[in-house]
Design a protein around this motif. Sequence first.
Motif, PDB file in Angstrom:
ATOM      1  N   LYS A 101       0.822  -1.214   0.000  1.00  0.00           N
ATOM      2  CA  LYS A 101       0.000   0.000   0.000  1.00  0.00           C
ATOM      3  C   LYS A 101       0.857   1.266   0.000  1.00  0.00           C
ATOM      4  CE  LYS A 101      -3.707  -2.267   2.609  1.00  0.00           C
ATOM      5  NZ  LYS A 101      -4.394  -2.332   3.925  1.00  0.00           N
ATOM      6  N   ARG A 102       2.166   1.091   0.199  1.00  0.00           N
ATOM      7  CA  ARG A 102       3.045   2.259   0.244  1.00  0.00           C
ATOM      8  C   ARG A 102       3.094   2.921  -1.127  1.00  0.00           C
ATOM      9  NH1 ARG A 102       7.005   4.221  -1.673  1.00  0.00           N
ATOM     10  NH2 ARG A 102       7.348   2.354  -2.947  1.00  0.00           N
ATOM     11  N   ARG A 103       2.906   4.233  -1.127  1.00  0.00           N
ATOM     12  CA  ARG A 103       3.000   5.007  -2.355  1.00  0.00           C
ATOM     13  C   ARG A 103       3.776   6.285  -2.080  1.00  0.00           C
ATOM     14  NH1 ARG A 103      -0.202   3.863  -6.650  1.00  0.00           N
ATOM     15  NH2 ARG A 103       1.463   5.113  -7.586  1.00  0.00           N
ATOM     16  N   VAL A 276      -2.315   9.912  -6.697  1.00  0.00           N
ATOM     17  CA  VAL A 276      -1.045   9.258  -7.031  1.00  0.00           C
ATOM     18  C   VAL A 276      -1.187   8.638  -8.410  1.00  0.00           C
ATOM     19  CG1 VAL A 276      -0.377   8.767  -4.639  1.00  0.00           C
ATOM     20  CG2 VAL A 276      -1.732   7.097  -5.909  1.00  0.00           C
ATOM     21  N   PRO A 277      -0.097   8.466  -9.136  1.00  0.00           N
ATOM     22  CA  PRO A 277      -0.186   7.804 -10.445  1.00  0.00           C
ATOM     23  C   PRO A 277      -0.680   6.363 -10.304  1.00  0.00           C
ATOM     24  CG  PRO A 277       1.942   8.891 -10.145  1.00  0.00           C
ATOM     25  CD  PRO A 277       1.266   8.898  -8.813  1.00  0.00           C
ATOM     26  N   ALA A 278      -1.461   5.901 -11.256  1.00  0.00           N
ATOM     27  CA  ALA A 278      -1.989   4.535 -11.232  1.00  0.00           C
ATOM     28  C   ALA A 278      -0.915   3.580 -11.761  1.00  0.00           C
ATOM     29  CB  ALA A 278      -3.262   4.440 -12.068  1.00  0.00           C
ATOM     30  N   LEU A 279       0.050   3.300 -10.908  1.00  0.00           N
ATOM     31  CA  LEU A 279       1.169   2.449 -11.298  1.00  0.00           C
ATOM     32  C   LEU A 279       0.941   1.017 -10.816  1.00  0.00           C
ATOM     33  CD1 LEU A 279       4.120   4.831 -10.316  1.00  0.00           C
ATOM     34  CD2 LEU A 279       3.042   4.570 -12.560  1.00  0.00           C
ATOM     35  N   THR A 280       1.564   0.080 -11.488  1.00  0.00           N
ATOM     36  CA  THR A 280       1.547  -1.315 -11.045  1.00  0.00           C
ATOM     37  C   THR A 280       2.987  -1.743 -10.768  1.00  0.00           C
ATOM     38  OG1 THR A 280       1.690  -2.111 -13.323  1.00  0.00           O
ATOM     39  CG2 THR A 280      -0.519  -1.878 -12.363  1.00  0.00           C
ATOM     40  N   ARG A 281       3.124  -2.791  -9.962  1.00  0.00           N
ATOM     41  CA  ARG A 281       4.462  -3.300  -9.640  1.00  0.00           C
ATOM     42  C   ARG A 281       4.720  -4.589 -10.411  1.00  0.00           C
ATOM     43  NH1 ARG A 281       2.936  -0.958  -4.412  1.00  0.00           N
ATOM     44  NH2 ARG A 281       4.466   0.662  -3.951  1.00  0.00           N
ATOM     45  N   LYS A 282       5.993  -4.863 -10.656  1.00  0.00           N
ATOM     46  CA  LYS A 282       6.353  -6.079 -11.374  1.00  0.00           C
ATOM     47  C   LYS A 282       5.909  -7.309 -10.592  1.00  0.00           C
ATOM     48  CE  LYS A 282      10.507  -4.217 -13.622  1.00  0.00           C
ATOM     49  NZ  LYS A 282      11.980  -4.350 -13.754  1.00  0.00           N
ATOM     50  N   PRO A 283       5.428  -8.340 -11.282  1.00  0.00           N
ATOM     51  CA  PRO A 283       5.048  -9.571 -10.581  1.00  0.00           C
ATOM     52  C   PRO A 283       6.282 -10.299 -10.061  1.00  0.00           C
ATOM     53  CG  PRO A 283       4.909  -9.876 -12.958  1.00  0.00           C
ATOM     54  CD  PRO A 283       5.195  -8.415 -12.727  1.00  0.00           C
TER      55      PRO A 283
END
Length: 291
Positions: A101-103, A276-283
Amino acid sequence: MALFSSLTPVFIAIICVLIGVILKKTNGEKEKRETKSKPLSRPWVDEDLKDGTDHHLEGEEADEEWQGLDENVTHVPFFAERYPEDEMIKRSKMFYELLNKRRSVRFLSDEPVPREVIDNVIRTAGTSPSGAHTEPWTFVVVQDPYLKHKIREIVEEEEEINYKKRMGDRWVNDLKRLRTNWIKEYLDTAPYLILIFKQVYGRLPNGKKKTHYYNEISVSIACGILLAALQNAGLYTVTSTPLNCGPQLRVLLQRPANEKLLLLLPVGYPKKDATVPALTRKPLEDIMVVM
């Protein structure tokens, strides 16, 4: 003549021995000179940014004989808390979900944060491992409005130059999608600014330098723990590495020449309308390799 002929091999042998001694002595002196001129192998030393205000310290050498460390550190039994496997899996998943949840939040409220929370998260960061347990970090907590505004002025002045001249078109274009610029309002509004300095060397009681092994990576690990501690406490920040601001901020905050600014963290609660930007993290499969 016969006597001279019989002594010739002896003379030749003596001359050979003398030549050997002279060559050995010459090579020994050459090796000493090379050893003296060759810099010591110090794989723990980072290529620290020089800020031009501590040139008088460059010629000093660290005290290689004594580092002020206790040679006979007492070793005590270590008692580890061990969890059942299902509990381990549960705890690891919960911690992942918390940190996922950290952004990076650039819109911070001026709502007050209990000072004790800041003390505790910095205590937590101070548990970080460090090279030879030198603990080469200084956490400067700024809450004074005047100082915060001065920091903002310094950072924005340099950041505008960075965006317009220093960073290059590729870097600036890559940042456009994140909608960042040199305006740093959060440096005024966040209730706390935490500036993390790495101590590139320490001082011994005799005044000589104390080597701080792997100081940059040690402080970087401490910063990671600090980010986790802030998230755990329900506080938010944005990691800021203000390019070319270190020297001015160090002088403003009256930090010694052995300290170099590594990171600046504005800390607080997000504004109610924060985005915040709608970013995703690498799987996982993209970041982990199992051999």
